[in-house]
Design a protein around this motif. Structure first.
Motif, short mmCIF file in Angstrom:
data_model
loop_
_atom_site.label_atom_id
_atom_site.label_comp_id
_atom_site.label_asym_id
_atom_site.label_seq_id
_atom_site.Cartn_x
_atom_site.Cartn_y
_atom_site.Cartn_z
N ARG A 194 42.59 45.94 42.86
CA ARG A 194 41.55 46.11 43.90
C ARG A 194 40.83 44.80 44.21
NH1 ARG A 194 40.29 50.43 40.68
NH2 ARG A 194 38.43 49.39 39.90
N GLU A 195 40.66 43.97 43.18
CA GLU A 195 39.79 42.79 43.37
C GLU A 195 40.54 41.49 43.61
OE1 GLU A 195 36.46 42.43 40.79
OE2 GLU A 195 36.30 44.60 40.47
N THR A 196 41.86 41.58 43.67
CA THR A 196 42.64 40.37 44.00
C THR A 196 43.47 40.65 45.26
OG1 THR A 196 44.44 41.05 42.51
CG2 THR A 196 42.77 39.56 41.62
N VAL A 197 42.77 41.02 46.30
CA VAL A 197 43.43 41.37 47.57
C VAL A 197 43.73 40.09 48.35
CG1 VAL A 197 43.18 42.61 49.74
CG2 VAL A 197 42.26 43.59 47.62
N ILE A 198 44.93 40.00 48.87
CA ILE A 198 45.36 38.81 49.61
C ILE A 198 45.44 39.09 51.11
CG2 ILE A 198 47.26 37.18 49.95
CD1 ILE A 198 47.92 37.56 46.98
N ASP A 199 45.98 40.24 51.48
CA ASP A 199 46.16 40.54 52.91
C ASP A 199 44.83 40.64 53.63
OD1 ASP A 199 48.86 40.65 52.45
OD2 ASP A 199 48.87 42.81 52.10
N GLY A 200 44.88 40.33 54.91
CA GLY A 200 43.68 40.48 55.75
C GLY A 200 42.69 39.35 55.66
N LEU A 201 43.14 38.15 55.23
CA LEU A 201 42.23 37.01 55.14
C LEU A 201 41.75 36.60 56.52
CD1 LEU A 201 44.12 34.88 52.48
CD2 LEU A 201 41.97 36.04 52.18
N ALA B 174 38.77 37.46 33.46
CA ALA B 174 38.94 36.02 33.65
C ALA B 174 39.96 35.73 34.75
CB ALA B 174 39.37 35.35 32.35
N SER B 175 40.99 36.57 34.85
CA SER B 175 42.00 36.40 35.90
C SER B 175 41.39 36.65 37.28
CB SER B 175 43.17 37.36 35.67
OG SER B 175 43.85 37.06 34.48
N ILE B 176 40.51 37.62 37.38
CA ILE B 176 39.82 37.88 38.64
C ILE B 176 38.93 36.71 39.00
CG2 ILE B 176 38.12 39.37 39.78
CD1 ILE B 176 39.31 41.71 38.12
N GLU B 177 38.22 36.17 37.98
CA GLU B 177 37.39 34.97 38.20
C GLU B 177 38.24 33.82 38.73
OE1 GLU B 177 35.18 33.54 34.87
OE2 GLU B 177 34.38 35.52 34.35
N ASN B 178 39.38 33.63 38.10
CA ASN B 178 40.29 32.55 38.48
C ASN B 178 40.75 32.73 39.93
OD1 ASN B 178 43.44 31.76 38.65
ND2 ASN B 178 42.35 30.29 37.38
N PHE B 179 41.16 33.93 40.27
CA PHE B 179 41.64 34.21 41.63
C PHE B 179 40.54 33.95 42.66
CE2 PHE B 179 42.11 37.08 45.23
CZ PHE B 179 43.43 36.88 45.61
N ASN B 180 39.35 34.45 42.37
CA ASN B 180 38.24 34.28 43.32
C ASN B 180 37.83 32.82 43.46
OD1 ASN B 180 38.06 36.99 44.03
ND2 ASN B 180 36.68 37.47 42.34
N THR C 194 48.80 32.16 42.61
CA THR C 194 47.72 32.31 41.62
C THR C 194 47.74 33.71 41.01
OG1 THR C 194 46.33 30.74 42.83
CG2 THR C 194 45.23 32.20 41.27
N ARG C 195 47.92 34.70 41.86
CA ARG C 195 47.96 36.08 41.37
C ARG C 195 49.14 36.29 40.43
NH1 ARG C 195 49.14 41.48 42.26
NH2 ARG C 195 47.31 42.82 42.51
#
Length: 406
Positions: free
Chosen positions: A399-406, A320-326, A362-363
């Motif tokens: 792995r799935e809440t990556v911020i850098d490189g946007l 759910a946290s990954i869903e929220n982040f995305n 958010t993270r």
């Protein structure tokens, strides 16, 4: 405070001085102080330094030359966010204790407030840190403080909150200050004073704070009282079912195994309600609800020592946290094309730096849900965090809440 007189009046009151007392300290008649405060007269230049000393502030503040105030306070906020990002609460790979940072930031904020004693937002920030430090020391025993330090934090925080109540004209700030005072008195064991403060609150706020008092005190009588309060909150909060169900489930859970089943059923029923409403609820809110309820269920099972069942819900919290982040990430990246997203704030110029900052926040919030799943065990070294399933899902989150490189 726009004028010299308004500044002097507010600073005098914050210092707890009467006009007569200030006049005596300055060696002038009381009418002179009155003229200063009414902006019908000004002190001589040679009186500015003694006046600043009498009021316990800088001459720059007396003269209104505090243009760096917002910049300094903003820098403090940014530094605080960065430090919290690297505590064990928010960074799986960090061993920096959350409680250590809280106490450090409180002391830093306390010094900052000495320079800007009429910035009420800063006073609330300091009070929040002070209240949390006392909770960590007195309730959770995660922060070691001497009796003298506890007394100092309490007195300082109480004074700041009363200053907000007495002098900040904003109703929202006064309400926030009153809530903090209630929790502050609870942490110090003064439940009678805490209860008295609830009387002037709006009815629903009053019920929620009484629930909070009962939750912290948590004696046998409070257990039944919490259920009664939670049911009343539920009856008033049809527009905010989440808060009400949280209170009701939490109230039942304090009875341990005999009524824990009731708590779990409440949480699971609430999850089904929100699942059924999924097509009509925005993804961000729905993922937050999923995080909250699964976190609570994980806590219920870890109290029973059921590590595997707890981990079932920890995994759901991570998903759910990954869903929220995305969801947040998609909304922010689409702001330049569609200003109807909840986080766009009717702007089309959100830049990369701001997107990065919001995603980090958010993270950080989501990480709190994950950590809180097992926090009530009382130790970071417990069967949940040592388990391979936990490590695997934390790796998935990284792995799935990556911020850098946007």
């Amino acid at each position: 405070m726009n004028s010299f007189g308004e500044r002097i009046r507010a600073l005098r009151k914050l210092k707890g001085l009467s006009q007569v007392e200030l006049a005596d300290m300055m060696g002038v008649v009381v009418q002179t102080v009155s003229r200063w405060e009414c902006d019908t007269g000004m002190p001589d230049i040679v009186q500015i330094v003694p006046l600043a000393k009498a009021l316990g502030v800088t001459t720059d503040l007396i003269l209104g030359m505090n243009i760096s105030e917002s910049e300094e306070i903003s820098a403090f906020g940014e530094e605080t966010n960065k430090k919290y990002m690297h505590t064990a609460w928010n960074d799986f790979n960090s061993d920096e204790p959350y409680e250590k940072i809280t106490y450090e930031r409180y002391n830093k904020c306390r010094e900052l407030a000495k320079r800007y004693p009429t910035n009420y937002d800063l006073l609330l920030t300091c009070s929040s840190l002070g209240t949390e430090a006392l909770e960590l020391a007195l309730r959770f025993h995660r922060l070691s403080l001497k009796e003298k330090e506890v007394t100092s934090i309490f007195n300082d925080t109480e004074r700041k909150l009363h200053n907000v109540l007495n002098y900040d004209p904003r109703l929202s700030s006064k309400t926030m200050a009153k809530r903090m005072l209630i929790r502050l008195y609870c942490h110090m064991g003064d439940y009678e004073q805490a209860d008295l403060l609830t009387e002037d609150l709006e009815e629903e706020d009053k019920l929620k704070m009484k629930f909070s008092i009962a939750d912290i005190r948590n004696n046998e009588e409070d257990k039944e009282e919490k259920i009664k309060l939670a049911k009343r909150i539920y009856g008033m909060s049809l527009y905010n079912v989440y808060d009400a169900l949280y209170a009701l489930g939490r109230a039942y859970s304090v009875f341990g195994k005999p009524r824990r089943e009731s708590a779990v059923k409440i949480y699971e029923a609430a999850s089904e309600i929100f699942k059924a409403a999924e097509p009509t609820v925005d993804p961000f809110h729905l993922s937050e609800v999923k995080c909250s309820f699964n976190m609570l269920l994980a806590k219920e099972y870890i109290r029973d020592g059921d590590v595997e069942r707890c981990l079932d819900y920890v995994e759901k919290v991570v998903d759910a946290s990954i869903e929220n982040f995305n969801s947040v990430k998609a909304n922010l990246l689409n702001c330049s094309e569609n200003t109807e997203f909840y986080d766009c704030e009717n702007r089309s110029d959100i830049g990369k730096d701001e997107i990065t900052m919001r995603l980090k926040n958010t993270r950080e919030q989501n990480m709190w849900y994950i950590i809180a799943c097992w926090e009530e065990c009382g130790s970071e070294d417990n069967p949940v965090t040592r388990h391979e399933r936990y490590k695997k899902y934390m790796g998935k989150y990284d792995r799935e809440t990556v911020i850098d490189g946007l």
